[in-house]
Design a protein around this motif. Structure first.
Motif, short mmCIF file in Angstrom:
data_model
loop_
_atom_site.label_atom_id
_atom_site.label_comp_id
_atom_site.label_asym_id
_atom_site.label_seq_id
_atom_site.Cartn_x
_atom_site.Cartn_y
_atom_site.Cartn_z
N LEU A 1 11.56 12.40 20.86
CA LEU A 1 9.96 12.27 20.83
C LEU A 1 9.47 13.74 20.12
O LEU A 1 8.90 14.41 20.60
CB LEU A 1 9.15 12.17 22.05
CG LEU A 1 9.83 10.80 23.00
CD1 LEU A 1 9.04 10.91 24.20
CD2 LEU A 1 9.45 9.69 22.16
N PRO A 2 9.73 13.67 18.72
CA PRO A 2 9.37 15.08 18.12
C PRO A 2 7.82 15.41 18.02
O PRO A 2 7.56 16.38 18.21
CB PRO A 2 9.94 14.83 16.72
CG PRO A 2 10.00 13.45 16.45
CD PRO A 2 10.64 12.89 17.83
N LYS A 3 7.02 14.18 17.91
CA LYS A 3 5.57 14.50 17.90
C LYS A 3 5.16 14.98 19.12
O LYS A 3 4.23 15.82 19.33
CB LYS A 3 4.89 13.37 17.52
CG LYS A 3 5.30 12.93 16.13
CD LYS A 3 4.36 11.67 15.57
CE LYS A 3 4.47 11.43 14.12
NZ LYS A 3 3.76 10.01 14.01
N VAL A 4 5.65 14.54 20.15
CA VAL A 4 5.14 14.77 21.57
C VAL A 4 5.74 16.19 21.84
O VAL A 4 4.72 17.01 22.28
CB VAL A 4 5.56 13.79 22.88
CG1 VAL A 4 5.38 14.41 24.23
CG2 VAL A 4 5.12 12.50 22.63
N GLN A 5 6.89 16.68 21.74
CA GLN A 5 7.41 18.05 21.89
C GLN A 5 6.56 18.93 21.07
O GLN A 5 6.13 20.01 21.58
CB GLN A 5 8.68 18.11 21.33
CG GLN A 5 9.38 19.41 21.54
CD GLN A 5 9.46 19.87 22.99
OE1 GLN A 5 9.54 19.07 23.89
NE2 GLN A 5 9.19 21.09 23.36
N LYS A 6 6.01 18.50 19.61
CA LYS A 6 5.36 19.47 19.15
C LYS A 6 4.07 19.60 19.52
O LYS A 6 3.52 20.70 19.65
CB LYS A 6 5.13 19.06 17.50
CG LYS A 6 4.42 19.74 16.55
CD LYS A 6 4.20 19.16 15.21
CE LYS A 6 3.42 19.74 13.98
NZ LYS A 6 3.38 19.30 12.84
N TRP A 7 3.49 18.59 20.02
CA TRP A 7 2.09 18.73 20.70
C TRP A 7 2.16 19.50 21.86
O TRP A 7 1.34 20.19 22.30
CB TRP A 7 1.60 17.23 20.94
CG TRP A 7 0.32 16.93 21.71
CD1 TRP A 7 -0.74 17.93 21.33
CD2 TRP A 7 -0.02 15.97 22.62
NE1 TRP A 7 -1.78 17.48 22.16
CE2 TRP A 7 -1.41 16.17 23.08
CE3 TRP A 7 0.44 14.87 23.29
CZ2 TRP A 7 -2.30 15.48 23.58
CZ3 TRP A 7 -0.18 14.08 23.97
CH2 TRP A 7 -1.41 14.32 24.16
N ARG A 8 3.28 19.29 22.80
CA ARG A 8 3.47 20.12 23.93
C ARG A 8 3.54 21.69 23.72
O ARG A 8 2.87 22.27 24.36
CB ARG A 8 4.75 19.62 24.60
CG ARG A 8 5.10 20.49 25.85
CD ARG A 8 6.41 20.07 26.27
NE ARG A 8 6.90 21.03 27.23
CZ ARG A 8 8.28 21.11 27.69
NH1 ARG A 8 9.25 20.28 27.30
NH2 ARG A 8 8.58 21.88 28.66
N GLU A 9 4.02 22.06 22.79
CA GLU A 9 4.32 23.36 22.26
C GLU A 9 2.84 23.92 21.81
O GLU A 9 2.63 25.13 21.90
CB GLU A 9 5.40 23.37 21.22
CG GLU A 9 6.60 22.96 21.51
CD GLU A 9 7.62 23.20 20.51
OE1 GLU A 9 7.27 23.10 19.01
OE2 GLU A 9 8.90 22.83 20.59
N ALA A 10 2.21 23.08 20.83
CA ALA A 10 0.74 23.47 20.57
C ALA A 10 -0.02 23.77 21.82
O ALA A 10 -0.85 24.73 21.60
CB ALA A 10 0.21 22.65 19.57
N LEU A 11 0.06 23.01 22.67
CA LEU A 11 -0.96 23.11 23.96
C LEU A 11 -0.60 24.56 24.72
O LEU A 11 -1.50 25.03 25.16
CB LEU A 11 -0.91 21.98 24.65
CG LEU A 11 -1.44 20.70 23.91
CD1 LEU A 11 -1.20 19.49 25.07
CD2 LEU A 11 -2.95 20.68 23.76
N ALA A 12 0.78 24.57 24.72
CA ALA A 12 1.32 25.73 25.51
C ALA A 12 0.76 27.05 25.09
O ALA A 12 0.57 28.10 25.64
CB ALA A 12 2.73 25.55 25.65
N ALA A 13 0.43 27.13 23.71
CA ALA A 13 0.28 28.31 22.84
C ALA A 13 -1.33 28.50 23.31
O ALA A 13 -1.69 29.74 22.62
CB ALA A 13 0.78 28.10 21.53
#
Length: 222
Positions: free
Chosen positions: A176-188
């Motif tokens: 799930l690369p889009k979810v993972q990218k979203w997760r990282e953006a939110l964490a930052a």
């Protein structure tokens, strides 16, 4: 908005985090008061219809339920985090509800001591995140470049995995690369980072261990 705001909170509550994130995104000053949900004070029970957090005191008025609180904040404090288009806005509200269902699966993973229940919740969570994957665009946020209330809803859910990933790889983000990218953006994002206390991860780990759940019994990864 000129009334004094007080957010009644519990340090680990993801629904409180939603409100704290929205307040931060709008640069609205507020006081935060934590309560012990295992020993609820009388004053809290007197103003909380369900005995739960969050509550938002707006002057002499008290709002409850996180969805109602963030909707109120969005209506009364710019900039708007909901989309202007009515259909898109309604879809965002539906995805907020979907985010609550995701939290339900995570909660079960955190507290259950039953392996079959744990396995079923992990599968259910992966299925939900796969559905989110098909909804996401290029990011970095749910609706693209603009941060929305849907982001404020999912950020606390993803935060749990800062601790869970140290205990076990549940593989719910695999493929799930889009979810993972979203997760990282939110964490930052600063509003997300600052929505919890500095030692949140340690507190969450102690909570899991106290529950004696499947996750709580696992050793931390080296």
């Amino acid at each position: 908005m000129t009334k004094n705001l007080t957010l009644i909170s519990f340090d680990l509550c993801p629904y409180v985090q939603r409100a704290a994130i929205v307040l931060a995104e709008k640069n609205v000053p507020f006081e935060r008061v934590d309560v012990d949900l295992e020993n609820k004070p009388e004053w809290f029970l007197n103003i909380s219809p369900r005995g739960k957090v969050p509550l938002l005191k707006v002057g002499d008025d008290v709002l409850f339920e996180s969805a109602a609180i963030v909707e109120y904040l969005d209506e009364t404090n710019p900039p708007a985090l909901h989309p202007a288009n009515p259909v898109t806005r309604a879809r965002h509200r539906a995805w907020m509800e979907f985010g609550s269902a995701v939290l339900g699966d995570i909660w079960t993973l955190e507290v259950t001591a039953d392996q079959a229940t744990f396995n079923a919740s992990r599968v259910a969570l992966k299925e939900k995140l796969s559905r989110v994957e098909s909804e996401l665009g290029d990011g970095p946020y749910f609706a693209g470049k603009d941060f929305s209330i849907v982001d404020a809803v999912f950020a606390p859910a993803f935060r749990y995995f800062e601790v869970i990933d140290r205990l076990a790889d549940l593989e719910v983000f695999d493929g799930l690369p889009k979810v993972q990218k979203w997760r990282e953006a939110l964490a930052a994002r600063p509003s997300v980072k600052n929505a919890v206390v500095a030692d949140y991860n340690d507190r969450l780990l102690r909570f899991l261990q106290k529950k004696n759940s499947i996750l709580g019994r696992l050793p931390l990864a080296a």
